[in-house]
Motif scaffolding. Structure first.
Motif, PDB file in Angstrom:
ATOM      1  N   ASP A 157      28.320  25.651  48.157  1.00  0.00           N
ATOM      2  CA  ASP A 157      28.257  24.502  47.259  1.00  0.00           C
ATOM      3  C   ASP A 157      29.157  24.735  46.059  1.00  0.00           C
ATOM      4  OD1 ASP A 157      26.926  26.265  45.538  1.00  0.00           O
ATOM      5  OD2 ASP A 157      24.950  25.566  46.144  1.00  0.00           O
ATOM      6  N   GLY A 158      29.351  23.686  45.279  1.00  0.00           N
ATOM      7  CA  GLY A 158      30.150  23.805  44.072  1.00  0.00           C
ATOM      8  C   GLY A 158      31.649  23.760  44.327  1.00  0.00           C
ATOM      9  N   GLU A 159      32.391  24.359  43.402  1.00  0.00           N
ATOM     10  CA  GLU A 159      33.854  24.339  43.451  1.00  0.00           C
ATOM     11  C   GLU A 159      34.404  25.714  43.809  1.00  0.00           C
ATOM     12  OE1 GLU A 159      36.476  22.135  40.503  1.00  0.00           O
ATOM     13  OE2 GLU A 159      36.853  24.211  39.889  1.00  0.00           O
ATOM     14  N   TRP A 160      35.393  25.736  44.688  1.00  0.00           N
ATOM     15  CA  TRP A 160      36.028  26.977  45.116  1.00  0.00           C
ATOM     16  C   TRP A 160      37.552  26.794  45.110  1.00  0.00           C
ATOM     17  CZ3 TRP A 160      33.238  31.353  47.021  1.00  0.00           C
ATOM     18  CH2 TRP A 160      31.858  31.173  47.108  1.00  0.00           C
ATOM     19  N   ALA A 161      38.259  27.851  44.764  1.00  0.00           N
ATOM     20  CA  ALA A 161      39.715  27.868  44.891  1.00  0.00           C
ATOM     21  C   ALA A 161      40.073  28.378  46.281  1.00  0.00           C
ATOM     22  CB  ALA A 161      40.342  28.764  43.826  1.00  0.00           C
ATOM     23  N   ILE A 162      41.126  27.824  46.867  1.00  0.00           N
ATOM     24  CA  ILE A 162      41.559  28.266  48.193  1.00  0.00           C
ATOM     25  C   ILE A 162      42.912  28.958  48.087  1.00  0.00           C
ATOM     26  CG2 ILE A 162      40.219  26.541  49.427  1.00  0.00           C
ATOM     27  CD1 ILE A 162      42.769  24.882  49.750  1.00  0.00           C
ATOM     28  N   VAL A 163      43.057  30.054  48.837  1.00  0.00           N
ATOM     29  CA  VAL A 163      44.301  30.822  48.849  1.00  0.00           C
ATOM     30  C   VAL A 163      44.634  31.218  50.285  1.00  0.00           C
ATOM     31  CG1 VAL A 163      43.954  31.751  46.522  1.00  0.00           C
ATOM     32  CG2 VAL A 163      43.079  33.016  48.490  1.00  0.00           C
ATOM     33  N   GLY A 164      45.930  31.430  50.543  1.00  0.00           N
ATOM     34  CA  GLY A 164      46.329  31.944  51.839  1.00  0.00           C
ATOM     35  C   GLY A 164      46.961  30.908  52.752  1.00  0.00           C
ATOM     36  N   THR A 165      47.670  31.400  53.758  1.00  0.00           N
ATOM     37  CA  THR A 165      48.404  30.557  54.699  1.00  0.00           C
ATOM     38  C   THR A 165      47.508  29.854  55.713  1.00  0.00           C
ATOM     39  OG1 THR A 165      48.746  32.505  56.103  1.00  0.00           O
ATOM     40  CG2 THR A 165      50.504  31.950  54.541  1.00  0.00           C
ATOM     41  N   GLY A 166      46.273  30.299  55.823  1.00  0.00           N
ATOM     42  CA  GLY A 166      45.369  29.707  56.804  1.00  0.00           C
ATOM     43  C   GLY A 166      45.071  28.243  56.543  1.00  0.00           C
ATOM     44  N   TRP A 167      45.083  27.837  55.266  1.00  0.00           N
ATOM     45  CA  TRP A 167      44.770  26.444  54.933  1.00  0.00           C
ATOM     46  C   TRP A 167      45.892  25.505  55.349  1.00  0.00           C
ATOM     47  CZ3 TRP A 167      39.878  25.719  53.699  1.00  0.00           C
ATOM     48  CH2 TRP A 167      39.153  26.816  53.207  1.00  0.00           C
ATOM     49  N   GLN A 168      47.134  25.999  55.324  1.00  0.00           N
ATOM     50  CA  GLN A 168      48.260  25.194  55.799  1.00  0.00           C
ATOM     51  C   GLN A 168      48.273  25.135  57.322  1.00  0.00           C
ATOM     52  OE1 GLN A 168      51.843  26.869  54.100  1.00  0.00           O
ATOM     53  NE2 GLN A 168      51.553  25.800  52.154  1.00  0.00           N
ATOM     54  N   GLY A 184      44.371  27.521  44.632  1.00  0.00           N
ATOM     55  CA  GLY A 184      44.373  28.765  43.878  1.00  0.00           C
ATOM     56  C   GLY A 184      45.766  29.289  43.593  1.00  0.00           C
ATOM     57  N   ASP A 185      46.801  28.571  44.033  1.00  0.00           N
ATOM     58  CA  ASP A 185      48.202  28.900  43.739  1.00  0.00           C
ATOM     59  C   ASP A 185      48.567  30.312  44.200  1.00  0.00           C
ATOM     60  OD1 ASP A 185      50.757  28.390  42.843  1.00  0.00           O
ATOM     61  OD2 ASP A 185      50.334  28.932  40.762  1.00  0.00           O
ATOM     62  N   MET A 186      48.109  30.684  45.388  1.00  0.00           N
ATOM     63  CA  MET A 186      48.390  32.015  45.909  1.00  0.00           C
ATOM     64  C   MET A 186      48.458  31.936  47.430  1.00  0.00           C
ATOM     65  SD  MET A 186      49.012  35.192  45.077  1.00  0.00           S
ATOM     66  CE  MET A 186      48.911  34.675  43.362  1.00  0.00           C
ATOM     67  N   LEU A 187      49.679  31.859  47.961  1.00  0.00           N
ATOM     68  CA  LEU A 187      49.855  31.681  49.395  1.00  0.00           C
ATOM     69  C   LEU A 187      49.830  33.010  50.139  1.00  0.00           C
ATOM     70  CD1 LEU A 187      50.333  29.371  51.422  1.00  0.00           C
ATOM     71  CD2 LEU A 187      52.797  29.828  51.206  1.00  0.00           C
ATOM     72  N   LEU A 188      50.423  34.042  49.532  1.00  0.00           N
ATOM     73  CA  LEU A 188      50.520  35.366  50.147  1.00  0.00           C
ATOM     74  C   LEU A 188      50.144  36.435  49.122  1.00  0.00           C
ATOM     75  CD1 LEU A 188      53.953  34.828  51.949  1.00  0.00           C
ATOM     76  CD2 LEU A 188      51.731  35.049  53.090  1.00  0.00           C
ATOM     77  N   PRO A 189      49.631  37.579  49.573  1.00  0.00           N
ATOM     78  CA  PRO A 189      49.261  38.635  48.630  1.00  0.00           C
ATOM     79  C   PRO A 189      50.477  39.188  47.889  1.00  0.00           C
ATOM     80  CG  PRO A 189      49.171  39.451  50.885  1.00  0.00           C
ATOM     81  CD  PRO A 189      49.377  37.978  50.979  1.00  0.00           C
ATOM     82  N   GLN A 190      50.265  39.543  46.624  1.00  0.00           N
ATOM     83  CA  GLN A 190      51.314  40.144  45.810  1.00  0.00           C
ATOM     84  C   GLN A 190      50.818  41.475  45.264  1.00  0.00           C
ATOM     85  OE1 GLN A 190      53.079  37.504  42.907  1.00  0.00           O
ATOM     86  NE2 GLN A 190      52.794  35.709  44.211  1.00  0.00           N
ATOM     87  N   ALA A 191      51.675  42.483  45.321  1.00  0.00           N
ATOM     88  CA  ALA A 191      51.264  43.843  44.957  1.00  0.00           C
ATOM     89  C   ALA A 191      50.748  43.937  43.526  1.00  0.00           C
ATOM     90  CB  ALA A 191      52.427  44.816  45.171  1.00  0.00           C
ATOM     91  N   GLN A 192      51.260  43.103  42.621  1.00  0.00           N
ATOM     92  CA  GLN A 192      50.798  43.194  41.230  1.00  0.00           C
ATOM     93  C   GLN A 192      49.306  42.914  41.110  1.00  0.00           C
ATOM     94  OE1 GLN A 192      52.075  40.060  38.428  1.00  0.00           O
ATOM     95  NE2 GLN A 192      53.086  39.072  40.165  1.00  0.00           N
ATOM     96  N   ASP A 193      48.777  42.108  42.035  1.00  0.00           N
ATOM     97  CA  ASP A 193      47.352  41.804  41.984  1.00  0.00           C
ATOM     98  C   ASP A 193      46.496  42.899  42.619  1.00  0.00           C
ATOM     99  OD1 ASP A 193      47.670  39.253  40.687  1.00  0.00           O
ATOM    100  OD2 ASP A 193      48.492  38.524  42.575  1.00  0.00           O
ATOM    101  N   MET A 194      47.140  43.850  43.290  1.00  0.00           N
ATOM    102  CA  MET A 194      46.420  45.020  43.779  1.00  0.00           C
ATOM    103  C   MET A 194      46.111  45.987  42.643  1.00  0.00           C
ATOM    104  SD  MET A 194      48.779  45.669  47.145  1.00  0.00           S
ATOM    105  CE  MET A 194      48.126  47.330  47.391  1.00  0.00           C
ATOM    106  N   LEU A 195      46.935  45.947  41.584  1.00  0.00           N
ATOM    107  CA  LEU A 195      46.828  46.953  40.529  1.00  0.00           C
ATOM    108  C   LEU A 195      45.472  46.969  39.818  1.00  0.00           C
ATOM    109  CD1 LEU A 195      50.430  46.704  39.019  1.00  0.00           C
ATOM    110  CD2 LEU A 195      49.512  48.529  40.469  1.00  0.00           C
ATOM    111  N   PRO A 196      44.932  45.822  39.362  1.00  0.00           N
ATOM    112  CA  PRO A 196      43.614  45.872  38.715  1.00  0.00           C
ATOM    113  C   PRO A 196      42.520  46.361  39.665  1.00  0.00           C
ATOM    114  CG  PRO A 196      44.706  43.777  38.272  1.00  0.00           C
ATOM    115  CD  PRO A 196      45.498  44.453  39.341  1.00  0.00           C
ATOM    116  N   LEU A 197      42.606  45.967  40.929  1.00  0.00           N
ATOM    117  CA  LEU A 197      41.616  46.395  41.910  1.00  0.00           C
ATOM    118  C   LEU A 197      41.717  47.896  42.160  1.00  0.00           C
ATOM    119  CD1 LEU A 197      42.168  43.453  44.444  1.00  0.00           C
ATOM    120  CD2 LEU A 197      40.455  43.601  42.624  1.00  0.00           C
TER     121      LEU A 197
END
Length: 231
Positions: A157-168, A184-197
């Motif tokens: 329920d509620g609002e969710w952001a969608i990311v990835g090529t699967g939605w296309q 969610g403005d994110m089609l493919l993973p980017q290494a910079q977003d791995m850094l905080p994780l």
């Protein structure tokens, strides 16, 4: 803290460096050119930052899911670099990486990630970010038929952001689901977003040795390899 991150799990190829609070990042779309591009990208990144591999505290890599070949290339390159510099390794989910990217770009805290897995399926996960910046939902990672995704969406329920090529690839997955979906403005993973994780894992001591590092395919790799014309 210095962390080098590389990802080749999809048609994109990316490298990022966390250098004591400063982030350097490079991202390219280079299908079938990962083996030619990734090491020069790593070299250029380190040279630009004036850092050597021996200065790095840990090496993060996209552990999958994604292209069988792409995941294998990424983990192989990462293991080679880590072994040569005696670095601990940190595997990061490509799906969670995209969730982190959606938060970075749009502030989304509830994210539905779907990567086109071919063969009529998607790599899927549902993530929620808590007030401490931790993502929950890694246990939802799976490879699903689009109709199975539709069934899962009806439970949310509620609002969710969608990311990835699967939605296309499968635009009808969300038909009649009854929830609000936004980009969610994110089609493919980017290494910079791995850094905080990866930084969070490093702070908790959640690293692995080179010879203990494993990819995550979410699919039987033998069946994948037997399909003609597939990576």
């Amino acid at each position: 803290m210095r962390i080098l991150a590389i990802d080749t799990a999809t048609e994109a190829c990316s490298v990022a460096l966390l250098d004591n609070g400063t982030t350097h990042a490079h991202f390219e779309l280079c299908p079938r050119e990962h083996t030619q591009r990734i090491l020069p990208m790593v070299r250029d990144m380190l040279n630009q930052a004036g850092v050597s591999l021996s200065d790095i505290d840990a090496l993060a890599f996209g552990r999958g899911p994604g292209s069988f070949t792409g995941v294998r290339i990424g983990i192989g390159i990462a293991q080679g670099l880590a072994f040569g510099a005696s670095l601990p390794m940190i595997g990061v989910s490509t799906l969670m990486t995209m969730a982190e990217g959606a938060w970075r770009k749009t502030g989304a805290t509830r994210v539905l990630a779907a990567i086109d897995a071919r063969m009529g399926e998607v790599y899927w996960a549902e993530y929620q970010r808590d007030e401490n910046g931790h993502w929950h939902g890694e246990e939802t990672e799976a490879v699903l038929k689009p109709e199975a995704v539709t069934a899962r969406l009806t439970l949310l329920d509620g609002e969710w952001a969608i990311v990835g090529t699967g939605w296309q690839a499968w635009p009808d997955m969300a038909d009649g689901c009854g929830i609000t979906l936004r980009d969610g403005d994110m089609l493919l993973p980017q290494a910079q977003d791995m850094l905080p994780l990866a930084a969070a894992k490093l702070a908790q001591g959640l690293t692995t040795a080179v010879d203990q590092t494993e990819p995550v395919y979410l699919r039987n790799e033998v069946a994948w390899k037997k399909l003609p014309g597939r990576e």
